[in-house]
Design an enzyme around this catalytic site. Structure first.
Site, PDB file in Angstrom:
ATOM      1  N   LYS A  88       6.502  -2.765 -61.614  1.00  0.00           N
ATOM      2  CA  LYS A  88       6.685  -3.989 -60.951  1.00  0.00           C
ATOM      3  C   LYS A  88       6.098  -4.035 -59.893  1.00  0.00           C
ATOM      4  O   LYS A  88       5.663  -3.309 -59.088  1.00  0.00           O
ATOM      5  CB  LYS A  88       8.207  -3.887 -60.647  1.00  0.00           C
ATOM      6  CG  LYS A  88       8.436  -5.546 -60.003  1.00  0.00           C
ATOM      7  CD  LYS A  88       9.445  -6.185 -61.060  1.00  0.00           C
ATOM      8  CE  LYS A  88       9.543  -7.459 -60.552  1.00  0.00           C
ATOM      9  NZ  LYS A  88       8.276  -8.396 -60.901  1.00  0.00           N
ATOM     10  N   LYS A 124       0.336  -2.827 -59.835  1.00  0.00           N
ATOM     11  CA  LYS A 124      -0.364  -4.140 -59.051  1.00  0.00           C
ATOM     12  C   LYS A 124      -1.235  -4.755 -59.932  1.00  0.00           C
ATOM     13  O   LYS A 124      -1.580  -3.895 -60.708  1.00  0.00           O
ATOM     14  CB  LYS A 124      -0.756  -4.057 -57.856  1.00  0.00           C
ATOM     15  CG  LYS A 124      -1.021  -4.984 -56.690  1.00  0.00           C
ATOM     16  CD  LYS A 124       0.417  -5.353 -56.138  1.00  0.00           C
ATOM     17  CE  LYS A 124       0.071  -6.525 -55.342  1.00  0.00           C
ATOM     18  NZ  LYS A 124       1.400  -7.125 -54.605  1.00  0.00           N
ATOM     19  N   ASP A 164       1.262 -12.914 -56.055  1.00  0.00           N
ATOM     20  CA  ASP A 164       0.668 -12.447 -54.896  1.00  0.00           C
ATOM     21  C   ASP A 164      -0.187 -13.320 -54.334  1.00  0.00           C
ATOM     22  O   ASP A 164      -0.433 -14.700 -54.677  1.00  0.00           O
ATOM     23  CB  ASP A 164      -0.075 -10.924 -54.696  1.00  0.00           C
ATOM     24  CG  ASP A 164      -0.141 -10.378 -53.824  1.00  0.00           C
ATOM     25  OD1 ASP A 164       0.687  -9.786 -52.911  1.00  0.00           O
ATOM     26  OD2 ASP A 164      -1.359 -10.068 -53.375  1.00  0.00           O
ATOM     27  N   SER A 383      12.597 -10.743 -57.114  1.00  0.00           N
ATOM     28  CA  SER A 383      12.067 -10.800 -58.404  1.00  0.00           C
ATOM     29  C   SER A 383      13.086  -9.850 -59.455  1.00  0.00           C
ATOM     30  O   SER A 383      13.081 -10.181 -60.501  1.00  0.00           O
ATOM     31  CB  SER A 383      10.844 -10.036 -58.324  1.00  0.00           C
ATOM     32  OG  SER A 383       9.719 -10.979 -57.938  1.00  0.00           O
TER      33      SER A 383
END
Ligand code: NDP
Length: 450
Positions: A88, A124, A164, A383
């Site tokens: 995640k 990421k 992001d 999230s």
């Protein structure tokens, strides 16, 4: 042992991985009080395994602009560690994106996610695509091209990306649409989705609000102080900065600064949030210089007029400072200035915005310092709430999510502060966060075997 691991890592990572090595070095040095406390850490090579990503995925993204010209960008997904749950972590679209930057962010994400106490691993991803100046259609075409490659590596129980820098509600919507078209699966494979289809209320606010909830708790417990009536400085003008400013204002603080990649605003009357939103609404990204057109008393400082080692935002006297723009934006010089001006707390909203030597100085001088992996964990927490709602086909109301977020941020503060105390580094929230997060991940890695 730590020095040996760092030397090996430096050898196997190129110069562009500087931020990654910076993040690993901070974490490993924090872990000194704990690494020898359990022989299983060495036996299971926990540290070496923890600093090595499970998978570094890179792919070519080909897309066509509005003038029928073809462009190529690099796309990435770093799946770092899934010991605690599905991978995640957000997607970043910015020209500065490299494997090194994403490895640093994915590594930090493991610790942040562990601190939430929720079942999520660390990852990421992103691209060196620059969304600035692109039309809505170009953004859509890029997102679709990116997902054509990414879809094969993700899944609701495998890897769940979110937003992001450069990736908000709109981009997540386009990415989700393409995922669904390719796979025919309508599942919670991305978080940060628009509320209209599967998103959670409060996800846009979550990171910024969480930062302020953390700050409020830390100030109350450590200094018996509140934010009411206090002057605060914030950097950035994106999602995290805007919602940090909003919650600070709701709690009675006077926020006097914000910034973007070109310059900074100082408004002694308090930032006009409605105007800031108007300038920075998704897709618009108008320069902050325009702020002065409506507020002549405000001061705008162009970034290029400033030396590299100093930032206009951190020169302004404040009670508490909230770096919310990007990594490495608060230098040793800036820290010195904050201390001279009587700042009592630095609370990170961005990921790793403060240089290591600046952190050391702030801590030495008794300024409360909270690392992003603790204070900005509210975003990934909500999230995960979105994943829970998707899995159970439920919709929670705003107040429920807000209450759960507030409670979770208080828990994170408590976990970090207590761990720091337990390991003899009271008020060192960097060590407290790293040790508390590490213990949970390491235990899972040991129990899962090699
Ligand atoms: P946004 O894209 O919404 O905003 C980023 C802001 O930072 C913009 O104001 C941008 O200015 C500025 N900025 C970007 N690069 C630079 C730079 N090199 N120098 C100065 N300013 C810069 O991103 P977010 O608000 O979502 O993210 C901000 C930070 O918070 C990042 O570190 C991110 O990793 C972190 N974070 C975000 C979470 C989220 O939920 N969104 C969750 C946890 C952490 P400009 O518009 O001019 O580029």
């Amino acid at each position: 042992m730590i020095e040996k691991i760092l030397a090996n890592l430096e050898k196997s990572n190129c110069m562009s991985d500087d931020t990654f090595l910076q993040a690993v070095s901070e974490v490993l040095h924090s872990l000194e009080p704990i690494v020898n406390s359990d022989t299983r850490y060495e036996q299971f090579a926990i540290l070496e395994r923890l600093v090595t990503p499970d998978r570094v995925i890179q792919f070519k993204v080909q897309w066509v602009d509005d003038h029928n010209c073809v462009h190529i960008n690099n796309g990435y997904r770093i799946q770092f560690n899934n010991s605690l749950g599905p991978y995640k972590g957000g997607l970043r679209f910015h020209p500065s994106v490299t494997t090194g930057v994403l490895k640093f962010l994915a590594f930090e994400q493991i610790f942040k996610n562990s601190l939430t106490g929720l079942p999520i691993g660390g990852a990421k991803g992103g691209s060196d695509f620059d969304p600035k100046g692109k039309s809505d259609f170009e953004i859509m075409k890029f997102c679709r091209a990116y997902m054509r490659e990414l879809h094969q590596y993700i899944g609701a129980r495998v890897d769940v990306p979110a937003g992001d820098i450069g990736v908000g509600n709109r981009e997540i919507g386009y990415l989700f649409g393409e995922y669904k078209r390719i796979t025919r699966n309508y599942d919670g494979v991305l978080s940060g989705k628009p509320y209209a289809f599967g998103g959670s209320l409060m996800r846009p606010q979550a990171t910024g609000y969480g930062v302020v909830y953390f700050a409020r708790e830390m100030l109350k417990e450590e200094l018996q102080e509140s934010l009411d009536g206090k002057v605060c400085t914030v950097s950035g003008a994106g999602n995290v900065a805007i919602h940090t400013i909003e919650k600070l204002q709701q709690l009675g603080a006077i926020v006097v600064t914000c910034s973007d990649s070109e310059g900074a605003i100082y408004d002694p009357h308090g930032i006009d949030l409605a105007l800031l939103r108007h300038l920075k609404d998704e897709g618009k990204r108008i320069s902050l210089a325009e702020y002065k057109n409506s507020h002549a008393h405000a001061l705008y400082t162009q970034k290029s007029d400033y030396p590299k080692e100093a930032h206009a935002v951190w020169e302004i006297p404040c009670f508490a400072a909230f770096p919310c723009a990007t990594q490495n934006e608060l230098t040793l010089n800036d820290a010195q200035k904050l201390i001279e001006n009587g700042c009592v707390a630095v609370v990170e909203g961005a990921n790793m915005p403060t240089f290591p030597d600046a952190i050391e100085l702030l801590q030495r001088e008794g300024v409360l310092f909270s690392p992003g992996k603790a204070s900005n964990a509210g975003g990934v927490a909500v999230s995960e709430f979105e994943m829970s709602q998707n899995a159970s086909m439920e919709k929670w109301d705003f107040d429920k999510v807000d209450r759960k977020l507030d409670e979770l941020m208080r828990q994170i503060y408590k976990r970090v502060a207590l761990t720091a105390k337990e390991y003899g580094c009271e008020r060192n929230f960097v060590d407290g966060a790293n040790i508390a997060a590490f213990k949970r991940v390491a235990e899972a890695m040991i129990l899962e075997g090699v």
